[in-house]
Design a protein around this motif. Sequence first.
Motif, PDB file in Angstrom:
ATOM      1  N   VAL A  46       0.831  -1.224   0.000  1.00  0.00           N
ATOM      2  CA  VAL A  46       0.000   0.000   0.000  1.00  0.00           C
ATOM      3  C   VAL A  46       0.862   1.269   0.000  1.00  0.00           C
ATOM      4  O   VAL A  46       0.471   2.282  -0.585  1.00  0.00           O
ATOM      5  CB  VAL A  46      -1.060   0.030   1.142  1.00  0.00           C
ATOM      6  CG1 VAL A  46      -2.053  -1.114   0.985  1.00  0.00           C
ATOM      7  CG2 VAL A  46      -0.430   0.046   2.525  1.00  0.00           C
ATOM      8  N   ASN A  47       2.045   1.196   0.622  1.00  0.00           N
ATOM      9  CA  ASN A  47       2.961   2.348   0.561  1.00  0.00           C
ATOM     10  C   ASN A  47       3.383   2.599  -0.887  1.00  0.00           C
ATOM     11  O   ASN A  47       3.420   3.753  -1.336  1.00  0.00           O
ATOM     12  CB  ASN A  47       4.209   2.099   1.417  1.00  0.00           C
ATOM     13  CG  ASN A  47       3.915   2.197   2.901  1.00  0.00           C
ATOM     14  OD1 ASN A  47       2.905   2.765   3.312  1.00  0.00           O
ATOM     15  ND2 ASN A  47       4.784   1.620   3.718  1.00  0.00           N
ATOM     16  N   ALA A  48       3.714   1.521  -1.593  1.00  0.00           N
ATOM     17  CA  ALA A  48       4.136   1.641  -2.997  1.00  0.00           C
ATOM     18  C   ALA A  48       2.983   2.159  -3.854  1.00  0.00           C
ATOM     19  O   ALA A  48       3.183   2.987  -4.748  1.00  0.00           O
ATOM     20  CB  ALA A  48       4.614   0.283  -3.518  1.00  0.00           C
ATOM     21  N   TYR A  49       1.769   1.699  -3.538  1.00  0.00           N
ATOM     22  CA  TYR A  49       0.590   2.174  -4.269  1.00  0.00           C
ATOM     23  C   TYR A  49       0.430   3.680  -4.084  1.00  0.00           C
ATOM     24  O   TYR A  49       0.242   4.427  -5.045  1.00  0.00           O
ATOM     25  CB  TYR A  49      -0.673   1.436  -3.798  1.00  0.00           C
ATOM     26  CG  TYR A  49      -1.942   2.151  -4.188  1.00  0.00           C
ATOM     27  CD1 TYR A  49      -2.373   2.170  -5.512  1.00  0.00           C
ATOM     28  CD2 TYR A  49      -2.702   2.834  -3.231  1.00  0.00           C
ATOM     29  CE1 TYR A  49      -3.518   2.862  -5.885  1.00  0.00           C
ATOM     30  CE2 TYR A  49      -3.846   3.521  -3.587  1.00  0.00           C
ATOM     31  CZ  TYR A  49      -4.253   3.537  -4.908  1.00  0.00           C
ATOM     32  OH  TYR A  49      -5.377   4.231  -5.261  1.00  0.00           O
ATOM     33  N   GLU A  50       0.534   4.117  -2.840  1.00  0.00           N
ATOM     34  CA  GLU A  50       0.329   5.535  -2.533  1.00  0.00           C
ATOM     35  C   GLU A  50       1.346   6.421  -3.278  1.00  0.00           C
ATOM     36  O   GLU A  50       0.984   7.434  -3.872  1.00  0.00           O
ATOM     37  CB  GLU A  50       0.486   5.727  -1.017  1.00  0.00           C
ATOM     38  CG  GLU A  50      -0.219   6.922  -0.466  1.00  0.00           C
ATOM     39  CD  GLU A  50      -0.139   6.944   1.049  1.00  0.00           C
ATOM     40  OE1 GLU A  50      -1.200   6.937   1.690  1.00  0.00           O
ATOM     41  OE2 GLU A  50       0.991   6.933   1.591  1.00  0.00           O
ATOM     42  N   GLU A  51       2.593   5.965  -3.256  1.00  0.00           N
ATOM     43  CA  GLU A  51       3.668   6.704  -3.918  1.00  0.00           C
ATOM     44  C   GLU A  51       3.436   6.770  -5.424  1.00  0.00           C
ATOM     45  O   GLU A  51       3.545   7.834  -6.039  1.00  0.00           O
ATOM     46  CB  GLU A  51       4.981   5.968  -3.643  1.00  0.00           C
ATOM     47  CG  GLU A  51       6.210   6.837  -3.672  1.00  0.00           C
ATOM     48  CD  GLU A  51       7.410   6.024  -3.200  1.00  0.00           C
ATOM     49  OE1 GLU A  51       8.252   5.687  -4.053  1.00  0.00           O
ATOM     50  OE2 GLU A  51       7.474   5.691  -1.986  1.00  0.00           O
ATOM     51  N   LYS A  56       1.655   9.138 -10.726  1.00  0.00           N
ATOM     52  CA  LYS A  56       0.957   8.892 -11.997  1.00  0.00           C
ATOM     53  C   LYS A  56      -0.396   9.573 -12.085  1.00  0.00           C
ATOM     54  O   LYS A  56      -0.923   9.758 -13.189  1.00  0.00           O
ATOM     55  CB  LYS A  56       0.795   7.376 -12.206  1.00  0.00           C
ATOM     56  CG  LYS A  56       2.132   6.653 -12.232  1.00  0.00           C
ATOM     57  CD  LYS A  56       2.032   5.306 -12.937  1.00  0.00           C
ATOM     58  CE  LYS A  56       3.397   4.737 -13.254  1.00  0.00           C
ATOM     59  NZ  LYS A  56       3.806   3.682 -12.300  1.00  0.00           N
ATOM     60  N   GLN A  57      -0.981   9.914 -10.950  1.00  0.00           N
ATOM     61  CA  GLN A  57      -2.298  10.576 -10.925  1.00  0.00           C
ATOM     62  C   GLN A  57      -3.325   9.908 -11.847  1.00  0.00           C
ATOM     63  O   GLN A  57      -3.888  10.583 -12.716  1.00  0.00           O
ATOM     64  CB  GLN A  57      -2.147  12.053 -11.319  1.00  0.00           C
ATOM     65  CG  GLN A  57      -1.174  12.848 -10.470  1.00  0.00           C
ATOM     66  CD  GLN A  57      -1.805  13.380  -9.194  1.00  0.00           C
ATOM     67  OE1 GLN A  57      -2.966  13.747  -9.149  1.00  0.00           O
ATOM     68  NE2 GLN A  57      -1.048  13.409  -8.115  1.00  0.00           N
ATOM     69  N   PRO A  58      -3.551   8.618 -11.690  1.00  0.00           N
ATOM     70  CA  PRO A  58      -4.520   7.950 -12.560  1.00  0.00           C
ATOM     71  C   PRO A  58      -5.923   8.504 -12.309  1.00  0.00           C
ATOM     72  O   PRO A  58      -6.261   8.803 -11.162  1.00  0.00           O
ATOM     73  CB  PRO A  58      -4.440   6.481 -12.119  1.00  0.00           C
ATOM     74  CG  PRO A  58      -3.985   6.541 -10.696  1.00  0.00           C
ATOM     75  CD  PRO A  58      -3.054   7.716 -10.624  1.00  0.00           C
ATOM     76  N   ASP A  59      -6.715   8.695 -13.375  1.00  0.00           N
ATOM     77  CA  ASP A  59      -8.036   9.289 -13.147  1.00  0.00           C
ATOM     78  C   ASP A  59      -9.187   8.474 -13.746  1.00  0.00           C
ATOM     79  O   ASP A  59     -10.310   8.964 -13.830  1.00  0.00           O
ATOM     80  CB  ASP A  59      -8.066  10.748 -13.612  1.00  0.00           C
ATOM     81  CG  ASP A  59      -7.745  10.878 -15.084  1.00  0.00           C
ATOM     82  OD1 ASP A  59      -7.527   9.849 -15.740  1.00  0.00           O
ATOM     83  OD2 ASP A  59      -7.711  12.018 -15.577  1.00  0.00           O
ATOM     84  N   PHE A  68      -2.493   0.066  -8.647  1.00  0.00           N
ATOM     85  CA  PHE A  68      -2.505  -0.795  -7.458  1.00  0.00           C
ATOM     86  C   PHE A  68      -1.912  -2.165  -7.787  1.00  0.00           C
ATOM     87  O   PHE A  68      -1.082  -2.716  -7.032  1.00  0.00           O
ATOM     88  CB  PHE A  68      -3.944  -0.932  -6.947  1.00  0.00           C
ATOM     89  CG  PHE A  68      -4.052  -1.362  -5.511  1.00  0.00           C
ATOM     90  CD1 PHE A  68      -2.939  -1.751  -4.789  1.00  0.00           C
ATOM     91  CD2 PHE A  68      -5.280  -1.365  -4.876  1.00  0.00           C
ATOM     92  CE1 PHE A  68      -3.052  -2.145  -3.462  1.00  0.00           C
ATOM     93  CE2 PHE A  68      -5.414  -1.763  -3.557  1.00  0.00           C
ATOM     94  CZ  PHE A  68      -4.289  -2.154  -2.848  1.00  0.00           C
ATOM     95  N   SER A  69      -2.297  -2.702  -8.927  1.00  0.00           N
ATOM     96  CA  SER A  69      -1.804  -4.013  -9.337  1.00  0.00           C
ATOM     97  C   SER A  69      -0.282  -4.020  -9.456  1.00  0.00           C
ATOM     98  O   SER A  69       0.394  -4.901  -8.905  1.00  0.00           O
ATOM     99  CB  SER A  69      -2.438  -4.407 -10.675  1.00  0.00           C
ATOM    100  OG  SER A  69      -1.889  -5.620 -11.128  1.00  0.00           O
ATOM    101  N   SER A  86      -2.658 -10.188  -9.469  1.00  0.00           N
ATOM    102  CA  SER A  86      -3.435 -10.880 -10.516  1.00  0.00           C
ATOM    103  C   SER A  86      -4.902 -10.507 -10.448  1.00  0.00           C
ATOM    104  O   SER A  86      -5.558 -10.307 -11.473  1.00  0.00           O
ATOM    105  CB  SER A  86      -3.330 -12.402 -10.360  1.00  0.00           C
ATOM    106  OG  SER A  86      -2.011 -12.809 -10.453  1.00  0.00           O
ATOM    107  N   ALA A  87      -5.419 -10.438  -9.236  1.00  0.00           N
ATOM    108  CA  ALA A  87      -6.819 -10.042  -9.054  1.00  0.00           C
ATOM    109  C   ALA A  87      -7.042  -8.669  -9.668  1.00  0.00           C
ATOM    110  O   ALA A  87      -7.946  -8.459 -10.486  1.00  0.00           O
ATOM    111  CB  ALA A  87      -7.181 -10.023  -7.571  1.00  0.00           C
ATOM    112  N   LEU A  88      -6.184  -7.726  -9.288  1.00  0.00           N
ATOM    113  CA  LEU A  88      -6.350  -6.347  -9.742  1.00  0.00           C
ATOM    114  C   LEU A  88      -6.132  -6.226 -11.251  1.00  0.00           C
ATOM    115  O   LEU A  88      -6.798  -5.430 -11.910  1.00  0.00           O
ATOM    116  CB  LEU A  88      -5.408  -5.431  -8.962  1.00  0.00           C
ATOM    117  CG  LEU A  88      -5.879  -5.232  -7.512  1.00  0.00           C
ATOM    118  CD1 LEU A  88      -4.712  -4.922  -6.590  1.00  0.00           C
ATOM    119  CD2 LEU A  88      -6.912  -4.106  -7.445  1.00  0.00           C
ATOM    120  N   MET A  89      -5.215  -7.029 -11.804  1.00  0.00           N
ATOM    121  CA  MET A  89      -4.970  -6.969 -13.246  1.00  0.00           C
ATOM    122  C   MET A  89      -6.231  -7.393 -14.006  1.00  0.00           C
ATOM    123  O   MET A  89      -6.588  -6.778 -15.020  1.00  0.00           O
ATOM    124  CB  MET A  89      -3.781  -7.860 -13.607  1.00  0.00           C
ATOM    125  CG  MET A  89      -3.168  -7.558 -14.946  1.00  0.00           C
ATOM    126  SD  MET A  89      -2.933  -5.784 -15.270  1.00  0.00           S
ATOM    127  CE  MET A  89      -1.427  -5.482 -14.352  1.00  0.00           C
TER     128      MET A  89
END
Length: 199
Positions: A46-51, A56-59, A68-69, A86-89
């Motif tokens: 989750v730290n890596a996701y936040e960073e 990337k500011q995905p919208d 997140f994936s 894999s779930a998120l992909m």
Amino acid sequence: MQLTAKDVQTWFATFTDKIRENKEYLSDLDTPIGDGDHGNNMARGVNAYEESFEQKQPDTISDIFQVFSMAMISKVGGASGPLYGSALMNMVKETKGIETIDSYEQLGNIVEQGLAGIKKRGKTEFEDKTMVDVWEPVAQTLKEGSLNKEQIAQAKEHTKDLIAKKGRASYLGERSKGHIDPGAASSTLLFDALVETME
Ligand code: ADP
Ligand code: MG
Ligand code: MG
């Protein structure tokens, strides 16, 4: 029921907070039936996701799932990283080109695709005492038009009764009984965060 990209952002921000708050709890669950690192693994994710989100500011919904994936796949050392990844992909693919999620049924289908990704990657079935035991009833319940925390908690608690067939806990055989699966517990936080977002 409607979820916008902003709502999905809120969903994962809430999940991030919950992982941080429950980091020790998740690692404690992983201690008797694993190697005691699930809370740390998920926190790294989750730290890596936040960073990455900041950079990337995905919208769109699909792009948020993508960020997140990639964070889970590239930054989490444990088994849980590629499984969540894999779930998120699969959820990226299922939401390509859509602006909002407009019904429980649609959300259920998206979660079901995520579930299929975990099952395929992990060669896992329902009641193998893994995160699948939370994802599967959640997908089912959503498709039927609802989701509440009691249902999710019940699915998590049920993993206590099961003998682990996959992952490190499977090395313990019968002795894995009586313990909640850590991945089922982190998945509970994910879907509790979703319930809170939909409220
Ligand atoms: P590791 O076991 O590599 O230390 P974690 O502790 O982060 O990884 O994650 C353990 C969790 O991963 C388990 O509690 C379980 O929910 C999930 N898991 C492990 N193997 C599988 C699998 N083959 N299929 C589905 N989930 C799995
Ligand atoms: Mg572990
Ligand atoms: Mg480990």
